[in-house]
Design a protein around this motif. Structure first.
Motif, PDB file in Angstrom:
ATOM      1  N   UNK A  66       0.836  -1.190   0.000  1.00 17.70           N
ATOM      2  CA  UNK A  66       0.000   0.000   0.000  1.00 17.70           C
ATOM      3  C   UNK A  66       0.876   1.247   0.000  1.00 17.70           C
ATOM      4  N   UNK A  67       0.576   2.168  -0.911  1.00 24.46           N
ATOM      5  CA  UNK A  67       1.332   3.415  -1.005  1.00 24.46           C
ATOM      6  C   UNK A  67       0.516   4.619  -0.520  1.00 24.46           C
ATOM      7  N   UNK A  68      -0.806   4.609  -0.758  1.00 24.62           N
ATOM      8  CA  UNK A  68      -1.672   5.697  -0.309  1.00 24.62           C
ATOM      9  C   UNK A  68      -2.986   5.102   0.178  1.00 24.62           C
ATOM     10  N   UNK A  69      -3.630   5.799   1.102  1.00 25.06           N
ATOM     11  CA  UNK A  69      -4.999   5.478   1.500  1.00 25.06           C
ATOM     12  C   UNK A  69      -5.823   6.740   1.294  1.00 25.06           C
ATOM     13  N   UNK A  70      -6.838   6.645   0.427  1.00 19.40           N
ATOM     14  CA  UNK A  70      -7.678   7.788   0.071  1.00 19.40           C
ATOM     15  C   UNK A  70      -9.087   7.514   0.565  1.00 19.40           C
ATOM     16  N   UNK A  71      -9.485   8.199   1.633  1.00 22.68           N
ATOM     17  CA  UNK A  71     -10.812   7.969   2.219  1.00 22.68           C
ATOM     18  C   UNK A  71     -11.066   6.477   2.431  1.00 22.68           C
ATOM     19  N   UNK A  72     -10.083   5.786   3.049  1.00 28.00           N
ATOM     20  CA  UNK A  72     -10.162   4.366   3.404  1.00 28.00           C
ATOM     21  C   UNK A  72     -10.004   3.421   2.220  1.00 28.00           C
ATOM     22  N   UNK A  73      -9.696   3.939   1.038  1.00 24.58           N
ATOM     23  CA  UNK A  73      -9.441   3.095  -0.132  1.00 24.58           C
ATOM     24  C   UNK A  73      -7.930   3.065  -0.385  1.00 24.58           C
ATOM     25  N   UNK A  74      -7.378   1.853  -0.493  1.00 22.78           N
ATOM     26  CA  UNK A  74      -5.937   1.704  -0.660  1.00 22.78           C
ATOM     27  C   UNK A  74      -5.530   1.810  -2.127  1.00 22.78           C
ATOM     28  N   UNK A  75      -4.413   2.494  -2.355  1.00 19.87           N
ATOM     29  CA  UNK A  75      -3.750   2.512  -3.658  1.00 19.87           C
ATOM     30  C   UNK A  75      -2.421   1.795  -3.474  1.00 19.87           C
ATOM     31  N   UNK A  76      -2.211   0.739  -4.242  1.00 17.44           N
ATOM     32  CA  UNK A  76      -1.025  -0.092  -4.045  1.00 17.44           C
ATOM     33  C   UNK A  76       0.090   0.296  -5.008  1.00 17.44           C
ATOM     34  N   UNK A  77       1.270  -0.263  -4.732  1.00 18.93           N
ATOM     35  CA  UNK A  77       2.409  -0.038  -5.622  1.00 18.93           C
ATOM     36  C   UNK A  77       2.121  -0.608  -7.009  1.00 18.93           C
ATOM     37  N   UNK A  78       1.349  -1.693  -7.071  1.00 22.92           N
ATOM     38  CA  UNK A  78       0.986  -2.271  -8.369  1.00 22.92           C
ATOM     39  C   UNK A  78       0.111  -1.312  -9.164  1.00 22.92           C
ATOM     40  N   UNK A  79      -0.845  -0.675  -8.496  1.00 15.95           N
ATOM     41  CA  UNK A  79      -1.686   0.325  -9.163  1.00 15.95           C
ATOM     42  C   UNK A  79      -0.820   1.417  -9.792  1.00 15.95           C
ATOM     43  N   UNK A  80       0.141   1.892  -9.027  1.00 18.05           N
ATOM     44  CA  UNK A  80       0.999   2.981  -9.510  1.00 18.05           C
ATOM     45  C   UNK A  80       1.902   2.485 -10.632  1.00 18.05           C
ATOM     46  N   UNK A  81       2.434   1.258 -10.497  1.00 27.29           N
ATOM     47  CA  UNK A  81       3.269   0.688 -11.558  1.00 27.29           C
ATOM     48  C   UNK A  81       2.504   0.608 -12.874  1.00 27.29           C
ATOM     49  N   UNK A  82       1.257   0.167 -12.787  1.00 25.18           N
ATOM     50  CA  UNK A  82       0.458   0.038 -14.013  1.00 25.18           C
ATOM     51  C   UNK A  82       0.177   1.407 -14.623  1.00 25.18           C
ATOM     52  N   UNK A  83      -0.060   2.410 -13.786  1.00 24.11           N
ATOM     53  CA  UNK A  83      -0.317   3.740 -14.333  1.00 24.11           C
ATOM     54  C   UNK A  83       0.960   4.332 -14.948  1.00 24.11           C
ATOM     55  N   UNK A  84       2.114   4.058 -14.354  1.00 27.71           N
ATOM     56  CA  UNK A  84       3.380   4.487 -14.955  1.00 27.71           C
ATOM     57  C   UNK A  84       3.519   3.889 -16.351  1.00 27.71           C
ATOM     58  N   UNK A  85       3.199   2.595 -16.477  1.00 25.15           N
ATOM     59  CA  UNK A  85       3.276   1.935 -17.776  1.00 25.15           C
ATOM     60  C   UNK A  85       2.310   2.557 -18.777  1.00 25.15           C
ATOM     61  N   UNK A  86       1.117   2.925 -18.319  1.00 25.10           N
ATOM     62  CA  UNK A  86       0.148   3.572 -19.204  1.00 25.10           C
ATOM     63  C   UNK A  86       0.655   4.945 -19.649  1.00 25.10           C
ATOM     64  N   UNK A  87       1.238   5.679 -18.737  1.00 21.98           N
ATOM     65  CA  UNK A  87       1.797   6.992 -19.088  1.00 21.98           C
ATOM     66  C   UNK A  87       2.883   6.857 -20.148  1.00 21.98           C
ATOM     67  N   UNK A  88       3.687   5.794 -20.046  1.00 22.21           N
ATOM     68  CA  UNK A  88       4.717   5.562 -21.064  1.00 22.21           C
ATOM     69  C   UNK A  88       4.079   5.318 -22.429  1.00 22.21           C
ATOM     70  N   UNK A  89       3.005   4.514 -22.444  1.00 21.61           N
ATOM     71  CA  UNK A  89       2.308   4.273 -23.708  1.00 21.61           C
ATOM     72  C   UNK A  89       1.728   5.564 -24.274  1.00 21.61           C
ATOM     73  N   UNK A  90       1.364   6.480 -23.413  1.00 20.85           N
ATOM     74  CA  UNK A  90       0.817   7.764 -23.844  1.00 20.85           C
ATOM     75  C   UNK A  90       1.905   8.715 -24.314  1.00 20.85           C
TER      76      UNK A  90
ATOM     77  N   UNK B 124      -0.307  10.845  -8.437  1.00 16.62           N
ATOM     78  CA  UNK B 124      -1.347  11.879  -8.435  1.00 16.62           C
ATOM     79  C   UNK B 124      -2.568  11.409  -9.220  1.00 16.62           C
ATOM     80  N   UNK B 125      -2.339  10.781 -10.381  1.00 18.55           N
ATOM     81  CA  UNK B 125      -3.466  10.325 -11.200  1.00 18.55           C
ATOM     82  C   UNK B 125      -4.271   9.246 -10.487  1.00 18.55           C
ATOM     83  N   UNK B 126      -3.596   8.344  -9.781  1.00 18.97           N
ATOM     84  CA  UNK B 126      -4.324   7.288  -9.088  1.00 18.97           C
ATOM     85  C   UNK B 126      -5.125   7.846  -7.920  1.00 18.97           C
ATOM     86  N   UNK B 127      -4.579   8.822  -7.214  1.00 12.47           N
ATOM     87  CA  UNK B 127      -5.341   9.472  -6.142  1.00 12.47           C
ATOM     88  C   UNK B 127      -6.573  10.151  -6.730  1.00 12.47           C
ATOM     89  N   UNK B 128      -6.377  10.882  -7.836  1.00 17.02           N
ATOM     90  CA  UNK B 128      -7.508  11.553  -8.476  1.00 17.02           C
ATOM     91  C   UNK B 128      -8.539  10.552  -8.970  1.00 17.02           C
TER      92      UNK B 128
END
Length: 319
Positions: free
Chosen positions: A43-67, A79-83
């Protein structure tokens, strides 16, 4: 590495709440190897009791690269995963739930616009470390967020009677007029399981019927000549009330004629403009001025304002 054409498409999603086709990318795909960081998730962040994991962030990094994004991608991804979590929570609060069919169709349209099959799209996303599920969650959030913005715009855009009077006086005391449209909608139903097999045939049938339309007098009779065709009497719409997905086409269509056919989640559709007339009264004045007020505020700016409100109220804990 192949960059999928995402930027323009995502901007369109934000503004309209619907997935639009991106321009085709013609370079050959180059697939990344499976990312080395795919390890145990934490777990990297907790947003209103919802966890954002390192895997979530890794996948978004990969998506940003594709973009084709640049900069500190891990910070951007965080920031994008929190949003995204905040947006999903606001969607849940407002009971905005884009159906699976719409998300799947958007995914197929996106693959097609990049000259890919869905299987090829799956492979690119998996090999790049994004994954189909992560991208579909991203799509669902974009569609739903567009609807949240539309609801917010409508609820905050009303003018008081005094404001309407003031604007009328600014125009020399003349009330604005607008066009009233009476509309019918033809829907050539295509079951989700049959889209790949019969979509081309249904488009041809819809185009042939569209060419036969001469107003709305014989619409239901025409529909009975084909299987699985529905005609809906939509009634009257003032120009500012027209459905956003059809507005431009309707305004370009003469009375008694039909818009171009369009592939939708239900199948193939077109809209017939039965009649038009110019109207002007107190309600029209309020509606026109309200529409002008809403157009002054772009969806992008509104999104930034709403996100700022959500972040301010949120409980965000970094682990």
């Amino acid at each position: 590495m192949r960059s999928l054409n995402l930027h323009g498409t995502l901007k369109a999603i934000l503004c309209s709440g619907a997935i639009l086709a991106a321009a085709a990318v013609t370079t050959a795909p180059v697939l990344l190897p499976a990312p080395a960081y795919a390890q145990a998730s934490s777990v990297r962040f907790i947003v209103n009791d919802v966890a954002i994991t390192s895997t979530d962030i890794d996948r978004r990094v990969a998506l940003l690269r594709l973009m084709g994004r640049s900069g500190n991608l891990r910070d951007i991804a965080s920031k994008e995963m929190i949003d995204q979590v905040l947006r999903q929570q606001e969607m849940a609060r407002l009971r905005v739930t884009p159906p699976d069919e719409q998300v799947n169709q958007a995914y197929e349209n996106f693959a097609r616009s990049n000259k890919l099959t869905t299987a090829q799209m799956d492979q690119i996303l998996n090999e790049a470390g994004v994954g189909r599920d992560h991208f579909k969650s991203f799509i669902r959030t974009q569609i739903g967020w567009g609807r949240v913005l539309q609801a917010r715009n409508q609820s905050s855009g009303s003018l008081s009677e005094q404001e309407v009077v003031a604007r009328i006086l600014q125009q020399g005391g003349k009330k604005p007029s607008t066009t009233e449209y009476t509309l019918q909608q033809f829907i050539f139903v295509v079951p989700a399981a049959e889209r790949g097999r019969i979509m081309g045939q249904r488009k041809s049938q819809a185009q042939a019927m569209r060419n036969r339309v001469r107003g709305c007098e014989n619409s239901h009779e025409l529909a009975r000549s084909q299987l699985d065709v529905t005609v809906r009497d939509l009634g009257r719409f003032l120009a500012p009330q027209l459905p956003p997905d059809w507005k431009d086409q309707i305004e370009k269509t003469k009375a008694g004629s039909a818009t171009a056919i369009k592939e939708t989640e239900r199948g193939v559709e077109f809209i017939v403009v039965c009649s038009t007339r110019q109207v002007s009264d107190d309600y029209v004045a309020r509606l026109v001025f309200q529409s002008q007020q809403q157009n002054d505020k772009s969806a992008e700016k509104l999104s930034e304002e709403v996100m700022a409100e959500l972040r301010k109220r949120a409980r965000i804990v970094r682990r």
